[in-house]
Design an enzyme around this catalytic site. Sequence first.
Site, PDB file in Angstrom:
ATOM      1  CG  ASP A 139      -0.316  -0.441   2.511  1.00 51.70           C
ATOM      2  OD1 ASP A 139       0.928  -0.460   2.584  1.00 51.70           O
ATOM      3  OD2 ASP A 139      -1.051  -0.752   3.466  1.00 51.70           O
ATOM      4  CG  ASN A 154      -8.843  -1.986  12.327  1.00 54.92           C
ATOM      5  OD1 ASN A 154      -7.859  -2.597  11.882  1.00 54.92           O
ATOM      6  ND2 ASN A 154      -9.335  -0.908  11.738  1.00 54.92           N
ATOM      7  CG  HIS A 179      -5.784  -2.464   9.179  1.00 53.84           C
ATOM      8  ND1 HIS A 179      -5.794  -1.089   9.324  1.00 53.84           N
ATOM      9  CD2 HIS A 179      -4.529  -2.852   9.531  1.00 53.84           C
ATOM     10  CE1 HIS A 179      -4.602  -0.693   9.732  1.00 53.84           C
ATOM     11  NE2 HIS A 179      -3.818  -1.739   9.860  1.00 53.84           N
ATOM     12  CD  GLU A 198      -8.500   0.363   8.002  1.00 58.80           C
ATOM     13  OE1 GLU A 198      -8.754  -0.254   9.066  1.00 58.80           O
ATOM     14  OE2 GLU A 198      -7.412   0.923   7.793  1.00 58.80           O
TER      15      GLU A 198
HETATM   16  P1  PGA Z   1       2.100  -2.274  13.105  1.00 55.41           P
HETATM   17  O1  PGA Z   1       0.996  -2.099  11.995  1.00 55.41           O
HETATM   18  O2  PGA Z   1       3.052  -3.318  12.572  1.00 55.41           O
HETATM   19  O3  PGA Z   1       2.748  -0.923  13.178  1.00 55.41           O
HETATM   20  O4  PGA Z   1       1.418  -2.713  14.342  1.00 55.41           O
HETATM   21  C1  PGA Z   1       0.374  -3.232  11.480  1.00 55.41           C
HETATM   22  C2  PGA Z   1      -0.734  -2.768  10.594  1.00 55.41           C
HETATM   23  O5  PGA Z   1      -1.430  -1.793  10.947  1.00 55.41           O
HETATM   24  O6  PGA Z   1      -0.938  -3.371   9.542  1.00 55.41           O
END
Ligand code: PGA
Length: 240
Positions: free
Chosen positions: A67, A136, A138, A143
């Site tokens: 992304d 959450n 995602h 999302e």
């Molecule tokens: P993080 O993010 O590795 O910083 O916890 C993971 C994500 O949001 O995909």
Amino acid sequence: MRIIKANDYADMSRKAANVLSAQVILKPNSVLGLATGSTPLGMYRQLIEWHRKGDIDFSEVTTINLDEYIGLAPRHPQSYRWFMDNNLFRHINIKPANTHVPDGLEPDEARESSRYEALIQGCGGIDMQLLGIGHNGHIGFNEPGAAFEKNTHRVPLTDTTIHANSRFFPDGDVPREAYTMGIRSIMQARRILVVVSGKSKAEIARRAFFGAVTPQIPASVLQLHNNVTLVGDAEALSLY
Ligand code: PGA
């Protein structure tokens, strides 16, 4: 799903790096789907170290990132292109032309989506996709509620993401949209490597990997993929 339980973050990073480097050693021209975020950083540092020792060669590897924020130039320090260049690519012997991140400056969604999907297909598909998961559930910027059948597309960021990101944008110009590979693009990868760390991820890890498969928890769809390796530290896997 193969589950590898690590003691702590350092151990998780080393174990995940082992899985990814085995992929590259066995198939030197692997196509790796890569991810940003804080979780993979230790793994990237480990890969850099092994590369410096001469144990992994990235000269034939291609990478395709999940992304990118819309509106950020590649040189913007909050862009995912910048993150990847500085946390991995410039420390290893990958050819810059073989590294791919969605173009956050392309305003035309249809054009960027079809370019990115054609790129993935043109490389022969992704051999191993690395994923972190959000609190959450995602994956990428898919999302809760995201349709399972989407390829690369444009998404509005949730208010919580915009709010969480605002600390990185002192001028207040926080991106409100992103391009992300869709769940369908992710599920087409031949192998998936998920990394998860810390107590704050324990509840979502339990729900995503050991609960019901539902669009409300996008990562839960990974239970339907036939080759997933989950590497988590003891805290993140404490509820399973
Ligand atoms: P993080 O993010 O590795 O910083 O916890 C993971 C994500 O949001 O995909």
